[in-house]
Design an enzyme around this catalytic site. Sequence first.
Site, mmCIF file in Angstrom:
data_model
loop_
_atom_site.group_PDB
_atom_site.id
_atom_site.type_symbol
_atom_site.label_atom_id
_atom_site.label_comp_id
_atom_site.label_asym_id
_atom_site.label_seq_id
_atom_site.Cartn_x
_atom_site.Cartn_y
_atom_site.Cartn_z
ATOM 1 C CG HIS A 156 6.918 20.244 -1.178
ATOM 2 N ND1 HIS A 156 7.154 21.584 -1.404
ATOM 3 C CD2 HIS A 156 8.148 19.669 -1.147
ATOM 4 C CE1 HIS A 156 8.460 21.796 -1.495
ATOM 5 N NE2 HIS A 156 9.091 20.649 -1.324
ATOM 6 C CB SER A 208 3.823 34.217 0.227
ATOM 7 O OG SER A 208 2.587 33.555 0.357
ATOM 8 C CD GLU A 229 12.482 30.559 8.861
ATOM 9 O OE1 GLU A 229 12.942 31.511 8.216
ATOM 10 O OE2 GLU A 229 12.930 30.228 9.972
ATOM 11 C CG LEU A 230 6.146 34.068 6.757
ATOM 12 C CD1 LEU A 230 4.981 34.854 7.322
ATOM 13 C CD2 LEU A 230 5.653 32.778 6.113
ATOM 14 C CB CYS A 263 13.078 34.011 1.195
ATOM 15 S SG CYS A 263 14.325 32.930 1.890
ATOM 16 C CD GLU A 360 9.261 37.926 -1.348
ATOM 17 O OE1 GLU A 360 8.114 37.471 -1.158
ATOM 18 O OE2 GLU A 360 10.281 37.346 -0.956
HETATM 19 P P1 NAP Z 1 3.087 30.317 -0.569
HETATM 20 O O1 NAP Z 1 2.137 30.523 -1.681
HETATM 21 O O2 NAP Z 1 2.802 30.961 0.723
HETATM 22 O O3 NAP Z 1 3.197 28.739 -0.363
HETATM 23 C C1 NAP Z 1 3.968 28.139 0.649
HETATM 24 C C2 NAP Z 1 3.256 26.884 1.119
HETATM 25 O O4 NAP Z 1 2.060 27.283 1.809
HETATM 26 C C3 NAP Z 1 2.804 25.996 -0.033
HETATM 27 O O5 NAP Z 1 2.876 24.656 0.366
HETATM 28 C C4 NAP Z 1 1.377 26.450 -0.273
HETATM 29 O O6 NAP Z 1 0.568 25.487 -0.888
HETATM 30 C C5 NAP Z 1 0.923 26.715 1.141
HETATM 31 N N1 NAP Z 1 -0.172 27.707 1.188
HETATM 32 C C6 NAP Z 1 -0.287 28.847 0.497
HETATM 33 N N2 NAP Z 1 -1.416 29.501 0.815
HETATM 34 C C7 NAP Z 1 -2.032 28.739 1.743
HETATM 35 C C8 NAP Z 1 -3.263 28.869 2.451
HETATM 36 N N3 NAP Z 1 -4.049 29.927 2.291
HETATM 37 N N4 NAP Z 1 -3.585 27.895 3.320
HETATM 38 C C9 NAP Z 1 -2.787 26.854 3.488
HETATM 39 N N5 NAP Z 1 -1.604 26.675 2.833
HETATM 40 C C10 NAP Z 1 -1.241 27.601 1.973
HETATM 41 O O7 NAP Z 1 4.557 30.744 -0.958
HETATM 42 P P2 NAP Z 1 5.269 30.516 -2.348
HETATM 43 O O8 NAP Z 1 4.820 31.563 -3.280
HETATM 44 O O9 NAP Z 1 5.126 29.095 -2.755
HETATM 45 O O10 NAP Z 1 6.795 30.738 -1.937
HETATM 46 C C11 NAP Z 1 7.467 31.915 -2.135
HETATM 47 C C12 NAP Z 1 7.502 32.731 -0.866
HETATM 48 O O11 NAP Z 1 8.210 32.012 0.134
HETATM 49 C C13 NAP Z 1 8.236 34.037 -1.030
HETATM 50 O O12 NAP Z 1 7.524 35.050 -0.393
HETATM 51 C C14 NAP Z 1 9.555 33.773 -0.351
HETATM 52 O O13 NAP Z 1 10.205 34.936 0.098
HETATM 53 C C15 NAP Z 1 9.148 32.875 0.764
HETATM 54 N N6 NAP Z 1 10.270 32.095 1.291
HETATM 55 C C16 NAP Z 1 10.694 32.347 2.571
HETATM 56 C C17 NAP Z 1 11.792 31.662 3.067
HETATM 57 C C18 NAP Z 1 12.319 31.909 4.463
HETATM 58 O O14 NAP Z 1 13.077 31.090 4.973
HETATM 59 N N7 NAP Z 1 11.944 32.987 5.124
HETATM 60 C C19 NAP Z 1 12.430 30.709 2.275
HETATM 61 C C20 NAP Z 1 11.948 30.487 0.998
HETATM 62 C C21 NAP Z 1 10.860 31.180 0.512
HETATM 63 P P3 NAP Z 1 0.132 25.593 -2.435
HETATM 64 O O15 NAP Z 1 1.373 25.555 -3.233
HETATM 65 O O16 NAP Z 1 -0.711 24.381 -2.619
HETATM 66 O O17 NAP Z 1 -0.618 26.870 -2.607
#
Ligand code: NAP
Length: 457
Positions: A156, A208, A229-230, A263, A360
């Site tokens: 998570h 993201s 799902e980004l 998102c 975004e």
């Molecule tokens: P995020 O930074 O990409 O994080 C998502 C998950 O990926 C977290 O568990 C994060 O861990 C992990 N993560 C991030 N960078 C990583 C890397 N380089 N290597 C491995 N794991 C990594 O996204 P967020 O900022 O938490 O969430 C917001 C984004 O999610 C927005 O862009 C939103 O639009 C998108 N979203 C999409 C949907 C959909 O269904 N399409 C639904 C909800 C949200 P850490 O927290 O430990 O960094």
Amino acid sequence: MSKYESINPYTNQLIKSYPDATQEEIEQALAAGEKLYLTWRSQLPATRSQLLHQIANTFKKHREEMAKTMTLEMGKLYHESLEEVDLCISICNYYAEKAPKMLEPTPLETTLGTAYYLKQSTGIIMACEPWNFPLYQVIRVFAPNFMVGNPIILKHAHNVPASAQLTEKIIQEAGAPKASLQNLFLSYAQIGDVIADKRVQGVAVTGSERGGSSVAEAAGKNIKKSTMELGGNDPFIVLADADSTILKNVLSDARTYNCGQVCTSSKRIIVVESRYDEVMNILQHTFASLKPGNPLDKETSLAPMNSQKAADKLAAQTKKGIEHGAEVAYQYPEIESSGAFFRPMILTNIDQNNPLFDEELFGPVAEVFKVKDEEEAIALANNSSFGLGSSVISQNKAHAQEVASEIDTGMTVINGRWITAPELPFGGVKKSGYGRELSELGLMSFVNEHLVIDVSK
Ligand code: NAP
């Protein structure tokens, strides 16, 4: 990545820190997951239905505790947290009831013999999830895979560790085998190791572009199936014949639900000129009526963002956009608080050279675009690297459906804002990712469509 820490964004006070998983814990989780997969493989999905209903009932029992934990560590309004728990209960009940039939073998027409394909489990699936819906994002992957027979290892987001642990605890309290869902506080390096492990057969990511591309790269390198799902930059198209009441209702929280951190929230509001002033008035009135405060209080309607870092990032993005010519049509007055508040903002005049145009904005910012006509609205909607959701507001339903079919997104809602339900597929195209979660499509994400053909005469 930051450390796994629970910080209340309303006060910016640390609640608790959590250590990263040890190598021993990771090995134990993989071994337990593999053992459970081998047990589940030989059992019919229907044998797990009762247990998934029981998981739903146990979430019902802990509804308030789960909701409060989410609100405390990522700041969403308490009533939104309760809605999220209720949605997850419905997702569990939906798959418990519907999945056995959906997972029956599918007969195939062929002249070569008697043929069908099975829908079998494949092994451990790793779920990499974001903080914005701490429970829903997890249950979207867990419930269908529980029925398929794929154990989950959950990684998570770093800022919702208490929600992650509570989710795992509730599922176990319901009587599910321990390895059904195992939460691990993994570092990025450890994520790569888990994906590479031969007992792991797939990765489901919600997050993201940054997180998605990094995990997708590791999955691709190890030939593991993935769903992505980004992010999104969802267009909300207001046509000339939009119903005024619907417009007002739909816009009332399109940009403020979950403090705009959805998102599929309507980030780009694209309005034909004849309805522009009306839309601006609705948005301004909506934003000005918000009441900031403790998200646990009933009277609060403007929550803090999930973290100070997120509020600072949004402030930096909007500042840059303004420097490149965007105009602030409205911004909420100063908020006296030590919390991670962002003052809701309406931005206009964002042209194609503005860095905001294709970014975004994950928070309470409405970007409003005035267009001459429907054709221009569709062209602008499609002029994006993202393709997650969209909305069309029009009284002519048949015509709205035609417009929907011309928009390059994975989902379109007519006369409404974003929506999700267990029976509806969720996902996007372009940089919003690939694959679907929820519905029958989501159930099939990590199954082995195993062809069996009997050619004996
Ligand atoms: P995020 O930074 O990409 O994080 C998502 C998950 O990926 C977290 O568990 C994060 O861990 C992990 N993560 C991030 N960078 C990583 C890397 N380089 N290597 C491995 N794991 C990594 O996204 P967020 O900022 O938490 O969430 C917001 C984004 O999610 C927005 O862009 C939103 O639009 C998108 N979203 C999409 C949907 C959909 O269904 N399409 C639904 C909800 C949200 P850490 O927290 O430990 O960094």
